[in-house]
Design an enzyme around this catalytic site. Structure first.
Site, PDB file in Angstrom:
ATOM      1  N   PRO A  96       0.807  -1.228   0.000  1.00 42.75           N
ATOM      2  CA  PRO A  96       0.000   0.000   0.000  1.00 42.75           C
ATOM      3  C   PRO A  96       0.838   1.275   0.000  1.00 42.75           C
ATOM      4  O   PRO A  96       1.821   1.393   0.737  1.00 42.75           O
ATOM      5  CB  PRO A  96      -0.825  -0.138   1.277  1.00 42.75           C
ATOM      6  N   CYS A  97       0.393   2.250  -0.821  1.00 42.91           N
ATOM      7  CA  CYS A  97       1.161   3.489  -0.968  1.00 42.91           C
ATOM      8  C   CYS A  97       0.708   4.638  -0.073  1.00 42.91           C
ATOM      9  O   CYS A  97       1.487   5.575   0.137  1.00 42.91           O
ATOM     10  CB  CYS A  97       1.142   3.942  -2.425  1.00 42.91           C
ATOM     11  N   PRO A  98      -0.536   4.658   0.482  1.00 46.01           N
ATOM     12  CA  PRO A  98      -0.943   5.819   1.295  1.00 46.01           C
ATOM     13  C   PRO A  98       0.017   6.198   2.419  1.00 46.01           C
ATOM     14  O   PRO A  98       0.152   7.392   2.711  1.00 46.01           O
ATOM     15  CB  PRO A  98      -2.318   5.389   1.835  1.00 46.01           C
ATOM     16  N   PRO A  99       0.711   5.246   3.080  1.00 43.54           N
ATOM     17  CA  PRO A  99       1.623   5.672   4.150  1.00 43.54           C
ATOM     18  C   PRO A  99       2.745   6.593   3.689  1.00 43.54           C
ATOM     19  O   PRO A  99       3.332   7.312   4.507  1.00 43.54           O
ATOM     20  CB  PRO A  99       2.192   4.341   4.670  1.00 43.54           C
ATOM     21  N   PHE A 100       3.044   6.596   2.382  1.00 40.57           N
ATOM     22  CA  PHE A 100       4.179   7.376   1.875  1.00 40.57           C
ATOM     23  C   PHE A 100       3.760   8.448   0.873  1.00 40.57           C
ATOM     24  O   PHE A 100       4.585   9.232   0.436  1.00 40.57           O
ATOM     25  CB  PHE A 100       5.197   6.444   1.209  1.00 40.57           C
TER      26      PHE A 100
END
Length: 423
Positions: free
Chosen positions: A81-85
């Site tokens: 998943p990309c939302p954390p970055f």
């Protein structure tokens, strides 16, 4: 499952989505041992097209799959998943319950693949995550791997959109010496107009050629959005404005190509169809890839994918390295950068370090730059701040806050309660 046939390159892929990375790896020469995906509709797309076993569910749930069953696979890959970055988000990193990057690195120690390939958004390359990246590289080193990052732009590989992706490749030293990231295509960039002209003309639209000439540039990054996002459109305001410059209406996804009597593209902007969006993301007509679900789900699967041509290019270079093609690199030691000397100094220290100690470790850094690194580092690690008998503030690095597989981590409750928001 081990790699018993030296000519067969196998892959276990986590967070596989609708198969953009999967398709590219297959074209490069890999064969899936397993793909894991939490979204049932995307998993259905994978199962229908991939011809491989697909496990459906939370990738970190041992009831969904067991990494120990795949010891010795050639490649461990994924697009966690990309939302954390993401720069568009809050960049919470390890504090984001969706973060699986550090967890994926821990699986490398279990599976012991010959190579690792993980991709994420450009935000992971920012100074905010220098310590996080250093932690990843150091963990890989503990497992016996050399890890190397590179920012790749999909537009450099024939994909008609920018789509920068930050890619990590890791191998054991004897193989990594032969690895080089792929270079941009010699054929130059593909414009949106050239890529979609045939699809825009599919129902006889007389303005298709004129539109193709007007859409004469690479498009903005296609945005699939999260499950919190509403309907299918081409992203936030800036993205829509970018598409408007290419005479594309980004406010939604069309059910069909323009009618034969649709107005001129100077008077009216057509919307992309699902098939067009897939073409913009790098799927080709000959791939015959069919997406499951309704339009919004299909578009989200496409918009969140890793473009197949980029995956294919990296995958081909991995196979070349594992086959020891070419000459060994002489620049390997210099090319593997130290991402965060402040983190490294704290991680290796036997005692707490002062700000002056950290400035020296940073070498060319100022007090202000070291303080910024300390602040960023504290988001992803427990950082003990002490005052010694002389009144000097000292720092001691504690444990990593992120999810690496802990049974009692708050991520488990988040996934259980908000499964429909995890993608």
């Amino acid at each position: 499952m081990s790699d018993t046939n030296a000519s067969e390159f196998t892959v276990v892929e986590v967070c596989a989505g609708a198969g953009g990375q999967s398709l590219g790896l297959h074209k490069a020469g890999f064969k899936h041992s397993l793909a894991v995906e939490i979204d049932p509709t995307a998993a259905s797309t994978l199962a229908a097209n991939l011809g491989a076993s697909v496990a459906v569910g939370d990738v970190a749930n041992p009831e969904v799959w067991d990494p120990r069953d795949h010891v010795g696979v050639t490649l461990f890959a994924g697009g966690v998943p990309c939302p954390p970055f993401s720069i568009a988000g809050r960049q919470l990193g390890s504090s984001d319950e969706r973060d699986l990057f550090a967890w994926a690195i821990e699986q490398v120690g279990i599976i012991q693949p010959r190579a690792v390939m993980l991709e994420n958004v450009r935000g992971l390359s920012s100074p905010r995550f220098a310590a996080y990246r250093q932690h990843v590289i150091d963990r890989l080193d503990n497992f016996g791997y050399i890890g190397e990052w590179k920012l790749l732009h999909a537009s450099d590989f024939g994909v008609p959109q920018l789509r920068p992706r930050f890619v990590l490749v890791a191998m054991r030293p004897e193989d990594h010496a032969y690895f080089r990231f792929p270079e941009p295509s010699e054929n130059g960039h593909t414009t949106v107009g050239n890529a979609l002209r045939d699809l825009m003309a599919a129902r006889g639209w007389e303005g298709a050629d004129e539109w193709s000439a007007l859409a004469n540039d690479v498009g903005p990054t296609l945005v699939g959005g999260s499950k919190k996002h509403g309907g299918a459109d081409l992203g936030p305001t800036r993205a829509k404005q970018g598409w408007a410059k290419l005479h594309v209406d980004g406010r939604g996804i069309a059910d069909a190509a323009p009618d034969a009597d649709a107005p001129s593209p100077t008077e009216w902007h057509p919307r992309l169809t699902i098939e067009m969006a897939a073409r913009v993301q790098g799927w080709k007509p000959e791939d015959g890839w069919i997406f499951s679900g309704r339009k919004t789900s299909q578009y989200r699967q496409i918009g969140n994918a890793f473009p197949p041509p980029v995956s294919e290019a990296v995958g081909a270079r991995i196979i070349a390295a594992l086959s020891h093609e070419g000459t060994p690199r002489q620049d390997l030691a210099q090319s593997i950068d130290l991402h965060d000397p402040v983190y490294r100094a704290l991680a290796n220290a036997s005692d707490a370090l002062s700000l002056a100690d950290l400035v020296r470790a940073h070498n060319e850094g100022s007090v202000a730059s070291v303080e910024r690194k300390i602040t960023a580092l504290s988001h992803d690690f427990d950082l003990e701040v002490l005052t010694d008998s002389s009144g000097v503030t000292r720092y001691r690095l504690g444990t990593f806050k992120g999810f690496t597989g802990q049974q009692d981590h708050l991520r488990h409750n988040f996934v259980a309660q908000h499964r429909n928001r995890v993608s």
